[in-house]
Design a protein around this motif. Sequence first.
Motif, short mmCIF file in Angstrom:
data_model
loop_
_atom_site.label_atom_id
_atom_site.label_comp_id
_atom_site.label_asym_id
_atom_site.label_seq_id
_atom_site.Cartn_x
_atom_site.Cartn_y
_atom_site.Cartn_z
N VAL A 135 0.83 -1.20 0.00
CA VAL A 135 0.00 0.00 0.00
C VAL A 135 0.87 1.26 0.00
CG1 VAL A 135 -1.60 1.35 1.41
CG2 VAL A 135 -2.04 -1.08 1.02
N ALA A 136 2.01 1.18 0.69
CA ALA A 136 2.91 2.34 0.75
C ALA A 136 3.58 2.62 -0.60
CB ALA A 136 3.98 2.12 1.82
N GLU A 137 3.58 1.63 -1.50
CA GLU A 137 4.26 1.81 -2.78
C GLU A 137 3.49 2.66 -3.78
OE1 GLU A 137 5.43 -1.86 -4.55
OE2 GLU A 137 7.08 -2.17 -3.15
N GLY A 138 2.19 2.80 -3.62
CA GLY A 138 1.45 3.60 -4.59
C GLY A 138 -0.03 3.27 -4.59
N ARG A 139 -0.73 3.72 -5.64
CA ARG A 139 -2.17 3.54 -5.73
C ARG A 139 -2.53 2.06 -5.83
NH1 ARG A 139 -4.58 5.07 -10.04
NH2 ARG A 139 -6.59 5.45 -9.04
N PRO A 140 -3.39 1.56 -4.92
CA PRO A 140 -3.75 0.13 -4.95
C PRO A 140 -4.35 -0.31 -6.27
CG PRO A 140 -4.38 1.11 -2.86
CD PRO A 140 -3.93 2.24 -3.74
N ALA A 141 -5.16 0.56 -6.93
CA ALA A 141 -5.79 0.15 -8.19
C ALA A 141 -4.74 -0.12 -9.26
CB ALA A 141 -6.76 1.24 -8.66
N ASP A 142 -3.76 0.76 -9.38
CA ASP A 142 -2.70 0.55 -10.36
C ASP A 142 -1.86 -0.66 -10.01
OD1 ASP A 142 -3.57 2.83 -11.64
OD2 ASP A 142 -2.10 4.14 -10.67
N LEU A 143 -1.58 -0.82 -8.71
CA LEU A 143 -0.78 -1.95 -8.26
C LEU A 143 -1.48 -3.26 -8.56
CD1 LEU A 143 1.61 -3.08 -6.50
CD2 LEU A 143 0.02 -2.93 -4.57
N ALA A 144 -2.79 -3.32 -8.32
CA ALA A 144 -3.54 -4.56 -8.51
C ALA A 144 -3.50 -5.02 -9.96
CB ALA A 144 -4.99 -4.38 -8.05
N ALA A 145 -3.74 -4.10 -10.89
CA ALA A 145 -3.72 -4.46 -12.31
C ALA A 145 -2.35 -4.96 -12.73
CB ALA A 145 -4.14 -3.26 -13.15
N ARG A 146 -1.31 -4.27 -12.24
CA ARG A 146 0.05 -4.68 -12.61
C ARG A 146 0.40 -6.03 -12.02
NH1 ARG A 146 2.40 -0.77 -10.49
NH2 ARG A 146 3.61 -1.69 -8.78
N ARG A 147 0.06 -6.22 -10.75
CA ARG A 147 0.40 -7.48 -10.10
C ARG A 147 -0.34 -8.67 -10.72
NH1 ARG A 147 4.84 -7.45 -6.60
NH2 ARG A 147 4.98 -5.37 -5.71
N ARG B 242 14.67 -6.78 -2.79
CA ARG B 242 14.70 -5.33 -3.00
C ARG B 242 13.67 -4.64 -2.10
NH1 ARG B 242 18.23 -2.05 -4.24
NH2 ARG B 242 18.84 -3.27 -6.08
N MET B 243 12.48 -5.22 -1.97
CA MET B 243 11.47 -4.64 -1.09
C MET B 243 11.95 -4.63 0.35
SD MET B 243 7.91 -6.23 -2.61
CE MET B 243 6.92 -5.37 -1.39
N ARG B 244 12.61 -5.71 0.77
CA ARG B 244 13.14 -5.74 2.13
C ARG B 244 14.20 -4.66 2.34
NH1 ARG B 244 12.64 -11.27 1.31
NH2 ARG B 244 14.81 -11.49 0.63
N ALA B 245 15.06 -4.50 1.34
CA ALA B 245 16.13 -3.50 1.48
C ALA B 245 15.57 -2.10 1.60
CB ALA B 245 17.07 -3.60 0.27
N ARG B 246 14.48 -1.82 0.89
CA ARG B 246 13.89 -0.47 0.95
C ARG B 246 13.20 -0.22 2.29
NH1 ARG B 246 11.94 -1.26 -4.57
NH2 ARG B 246 9.90 -1.72 -3.70
N ALA B 247 12.66 -1.28 2.88
CA ALA B 247 11.80 -1.09 4.06
C ALA B 247 12.50 -1.33 5.38
CB ALA B 247 10.58 -2.01 3.96
N VAL B 248 13.62 -2.05 5.39
CA VAL B 248 14.15 -2.55 6.63
C VAL B 248 14.59 -1.45 7.59
CG1 VAL B 248 16.54 -2.78 5.82
CG2 VAL B 248 15.68 -4.33 7.60
N GLU B 249 15.05 -0.30 7.09
CA GLU B 249 15.56 0.75 7.97
C GLU B 249 14.45 1.41 8.78
OE1 GLU B 249 17.89 3.52 5.83
OE2 GLU B 249 19.45 2.08 5.29
N GLU B 250 13.25 1.51 8.19
CA GLU B 250 12.18 2.22 8.88
C GLU B 250 11.10 1.31 9.42
OE1 GLU B 250 9.39 3.32 5.06
OE2 GLU B 250 11.12 4.60 5.48
#
Length: 404
Positions: free
Chosen positions: A135-147, A183-191
């Motif tokens: 959800v933090a990555e962007g608009r859920p509607a766009d994400l859903a279609a892409r995924r 890559r997702m872990r690397a982006r999120a792990v610090e925060e």
Amino acid sequence: MTAHPPPRKAGERMGAPEAASRPDSRTDRLVTLFTAGDPLADAVVAELDHYGPPARRALDAGLRNGLASLDAKPPAAVAALLRHLETPPPWVDPLMLHRGDLTSLSVAPMWFQLCSVTVALAHTYASPATARQLVAEGRPADLAARRLTEAGVWARQTVRPGGLLRGRPGYLATVEVRLHHARMRARAVEEWDLGATGLPIGRLDMARTWLGFTFEAFRALEALGIGTGPDEERHLYRYWAYVAHLLGLGESLHQDVHDHAGAHRLRDLMEHVTPAPDENTRVLITALVDAQSRATAGAPGADLSEEQVRHLLHSVLRRAFGPQWGDRVGIPEVPSATDLLPLISRLNREARYWQTYSPASAQEARRRALAGPGPDPTAAVEPCGSACRRIAEGARPAVLAGAA
């Protein structure tokens, strides 16, 4: 250059206090994986960031042609990952990889995309850690279609004959999924607040993806009348155990899973230590159902409306995961007057019987699966004919059940 935290000790429960009330060596082992990443893939991501394009070129060439084909010595983590990928478990049958996932290939392509992929993603999104990150990555509607598109392509490439051989599309796509998780872990792990819901896309969440395309997908297909026999189940899990190897799951996590019963036990253990779905899950699954409904109803030659496809997906999701789960994530009950699932399930059972009646008919089903999905889900059920078409036009299922 590691990008992953150490696994949390078994005694440190992660947002699932109910797990503490049921001590069990298996649940303890799963809890230690709650914050465990994938050391090989995490280290590769760190090297790609550090060395840049030369490391990426070495990785790409090694994935396509093998570690031994590289002229220059690659970075250490890249070499370690390639050695791991090129060292298959001793039980792997090369002929199995050449034949592909015969169980998944026996499913009509439209049902595979419409229900299996959608259900697999819904199961993944039920993890609060993963849902929050997505959800933090962007608009859920766009994400859903892409995924949906990405997951469908990956699954088809993975199950095709020879798809998991080194350098082939399924092999490359599976490793890319693994690196994307890193890559997702690397982006999120610090925060990330590790004490809240665990590491995003940690080892258990990767296992959720694996179970999504095996146990959960075929439970949804069972609701549609597409069942599997014991031999099909054994083949499915043996094939996907090699997918698990490529994804870096670790054999200890799935070594006892040989059929749906074993997968069900693993799934129950995972649910026991995973926090309940939250609002992020609800948002993602709503967007997922909307995207799949639009895509299916908007395909050339489709006979079902967007609303009818949405009702069908709601019925499948509630049947696959249970009404309590459906209520929690906002999947409504479908009125019996508009529920297509009972009729489609009966017709699919008839079609499945004749499809698997002989080796020749089963081979023909796999040939059709390799040809790719058609435009209309009702077309995947050959005996349906005018009955499904009249349902799409608004006729009552109770009348059509007798006419089919």
